[in-house]
Design an enzyme around this catalytic site. Structure first.
Site, mmCIF file in Angstrom:
data_model
loop_
_atom_site.group_PDB
_atom_site.id
_atom_site.type_symbol
_atom_site.label_atom_id
_atom_site.label_comp_id
_atom_site.label_asym_id
_atom_site.label_seq_id
_atom_site.Cartn_x
_atom_site.Cartn_y
_atom_site.Cartn_z
ATOM 1 N N LYS A 1 0.331 -7.568 12.616
ATOM 2 C CA LYS A 1 -0.746 -6.698 12.133
ATOM 3 C C LYS A 1 -2.008 -7.124 12.870
ATOM 4 O O LYS A 1 -2.583 -8.176 12.601
ATOM 5 C CB LYS A 1 -0.924 -6.826 10.623
ATOM 6 C CG LYS A 1 -1.980 -5.877 10.047
ATOM 7 C CD LYS A 1 -2.036 -5.973 8.544
ATOM 8 C CE LYS A 1 -3.104 -5.043 7.949
ATOM 9 N NZ LYS A 1 -3.155 -5.140 6.457
ATOM 10 N N THR B 1 0.820 -1.222 0.000
ATOM 11 C CA THR B 1 0.000 0.000 0.000
ATOM 12 C C THR B 1 0.839 1.250 0.000
ATOM 13 O O THR B 1 0.452 2.279 -0.562
ATOM 14 C CB THR B 1 -0.924 -0.016 1.230
ATOM 15 O OG1 THR B 1 -1.794 -1.131 1.107
ATOM 16 C CG2 THR B 1 -1.728 1.252 1.350
ATOM 17 N N SER C 1 1.766 -7.695 -0.604
ATOM 18 C CA SER C 1 2.574 -8.612 0.208
ATOM 19 C C SER C 1 1.890 -9.942 0.517
ATOM 20 O O SER C 1 2.560 -10.909 0.881
ATOM 21 C CB SER C 1 3.012 -7.936 1.503
ATOM 22 O OG SER C 1 1.941 -7.819 2.415
ATOM 23 N N TYR D 1 -8.072 1.012 -3.094
ATOM 24 C CA TYR D 1 -6.944 1.453 -3.921
ATOM 25 C C TYR D 1 -6.307 0.212 -4.526
ATOM 26 O O TYR D 1 -6.659 -0.922 -4.191
ATOM 27 C CB TYR D 1 -5.905 2.196 -3.068
ATOM 28 C CG TYR D 1 -5.435 1.358 -1.901
ATOM 29 C CD1 TYR D 1 -6.065 1.461 -0.660
ATOM 30 C CD2 TYR D 1 -4.431 0.414 -2.040
ATOM 31 C CE1 TYR D 1 -5.683 0.671 0.396
ATOM 32 C CE2 TYR D 1 -4.047 -0.390 -0.986
ATOM 33 C CZ TYR D 1 -4.673 -0.259 0.231
ATOM 34 O OH TYR D 1 -4.305 -1.061 1.291
HETATM 35 N N1 DGL Z 1 -2.455 -5.958 -0.242
HETATM 36 C C1 DGL Z 1 -1.961 -5.539 1.048
HETATM 37 C C2 DGL Z 1 -0.437 -5.736 1.120
HETATM 38 O O1 DGL Z 1 0.249 -5.501 0.111
HETATM 39 C C3 DGL Z 1 -2.254 -4.104 1.287
HETATM 40 C C4 DGL Z 1 -2.107 -3.754 2.697
HETATM 41 C C5 DGL Z 1 -1.024 -2.726 2.918
HETATM 42 O O2 DGL Z 1 0.076 -2.787 2.330
HETATM 43 O O3 DGL Z 1 -1.301 -1.876 3.794
HETATM 44 O O4 DGL Z 1 0.049 -6.130 2.187
#
Ligand code: DGL
Length: 356
Positions: A192, A39, A86, A53
């Site tokens: 997290k 993000t 990720s 997004y």
């Molecule tokens: N798709 C999530 C990731 O790349 C988005 C969350 C983020 O990066 O805050 O981990």
């Protein structure tokens, strides 16, 4: 015609400026930013899109250009290692990133390393690097909960703080760090805990410190083995063994466990309720899989300040099972994958889970 004395005076000033600017340049730490996506590199359609997004869109050079103040705290350069969300990280991404971090850490012209990353698996990457990279230099993983296109985006300050910490001498030797939302957490402890707030990351045992306006305030050190004191070395790892996580609550069946075993898992992380509890009908199945050489590791999906106690409700000694201690299931998977690259002995594995 300018007098010679005036020329000498101008030359003296010019050389003084060159010397002082060189000195200032040399006084600033050299920090490398390895970008992987997430993000923090995300982009939304509107400033009101703080949660809607696309991740992994903005390249590292644009991230750096967006924060000119980085130059006040370090001499920064960027490398785009990956550009992925990720949750899509795989073991080979971890190994590739780990080897790049270790190589950079050996360079005399690198004082610290920042890794920009998605928040979903920040805790796994940070813990992995904490286990396998042998350096005293600060390695800081940083992410953001909102894309840079949103109102009150958190990535800019997070990245500025991360670069500041990575360039700090007092951040050396503390293990891999995660900087988010003014906190400096241990990559070993942090998780997290919330999926939709800026204050998303929590360490059950508390942060190591805070970073405010580029200054670090430390409150504790990590007790567990890490980096220079780790027996694991990325330079001796080419691939990570397959370890799977089976999430267990009520009405649990043996389907996932048997499927993981058939897929060649070397260990199964039982993500149980409570004290990593195992439902009665599942016990003989796990004993059978253990008998086939698969390591059974009891962890708990109840986190925040507890740990799975060995030989409590389950006779782990008798079954030759392992407990993940205070590690959550996803961190237990990382440690098991790293540990299995060097030993298959269950007593050695249990020692490792208690020490790391
Ligand atoms: N798709 C999530 C990731 O790349 C988005 C969350 C983020 O990066 O805050 O981990």
């Amino acid at each position: 015609m300018m007098k010679k004395s005036a020329m000498r005076w101008l030359l003296a000033i010019a050389s003084a400026i060159i010397v002082s600017s060189t000195a200032i340049a040399q006084s600033k730490p050299n920090v490398v930013i390895l970008a992987t996506g997430g993000t923090i590199a995300g982009a939304g359609a509107d400033v009101t899109n703080s949660a809607t997004y696309q991740a992994a869109k903005v390249p590292v050079d644009k991230l750096i250009a967006g924060i000119p103040q980085l130059n006040n705290v370090a001499a920064v350069r960027g490398e785009q290692v990956f550009q992925i969300a990720s949750e899509s990280f795989r073991n080979d991404n971890l190994v590739t990133l780990g080897k790049r971090v270790a190589a950079l850490a050996k360079q005399d012209d690198v004082d610290g390393i920042v890794i920009t990353h998605g928040t979903d698996t920040t805790e796994e990457t940070a813990y992995f690097l904490n286990l396998v990279v042998h350096t005293e230099k600060p390695i800081v993983v940083v992410a953001s909960m909102r894309p840079g296109t949103a109102m009150s985006a958190d990535g800019t300050l997070n990245l500025y703080s991360a670069v500041s910490v990575a360039g700090s001498k007092d951040a050396r030797g503390r293990g891999v760090l995660v900087v988010m939302n003014d906190e400096i957490d241990s990559g070993r402890d942090v998780t997290k805990a919330v999926n939709i707030k800026v204050e998303a990351f929590k360490s059950p045992w508390g942060p190591l410190g805070l970073v405010v306006e580029g200054k670090n305030y430390w409150f504790r050190k990590l007790d567990k083995r890490h980096t220079m004191n780790s027996e694991f070395d990325i330079e001796k790892i080419s691939a990570l063994p397959l370890v799977e996580i089976a999430y267990a609550g009520g009405n649990v069946s043996d389907t996932a466990y048997r499927a993981f075993a058939n897929a060649g898992a070397k260990a199964i992380i039982h993500a149980g309720p409570g004290n990593g509890s195992v439902a009665g009908p599942l016990v003989p199945v796990l004993q059978e899989l253990r008998g086939k050489g698969i390591q059974i590791i009891r962890s708990s999906h109840v986190n925040a300040g507890g740990f799975v106690l060995r030989n409590a409700e389950q006779p782990d000694d008798k079954y030759d099972w392992i407990v993940a201690h205070d590690l959550n299931p996803q961190k237990a998977r990382i440690l098991a994958s790293v540990a299995l690259s060097s030993t298959q002995d269950s007593r050695e594995l249990q020692r490792i889970f208690m020490e790391y």
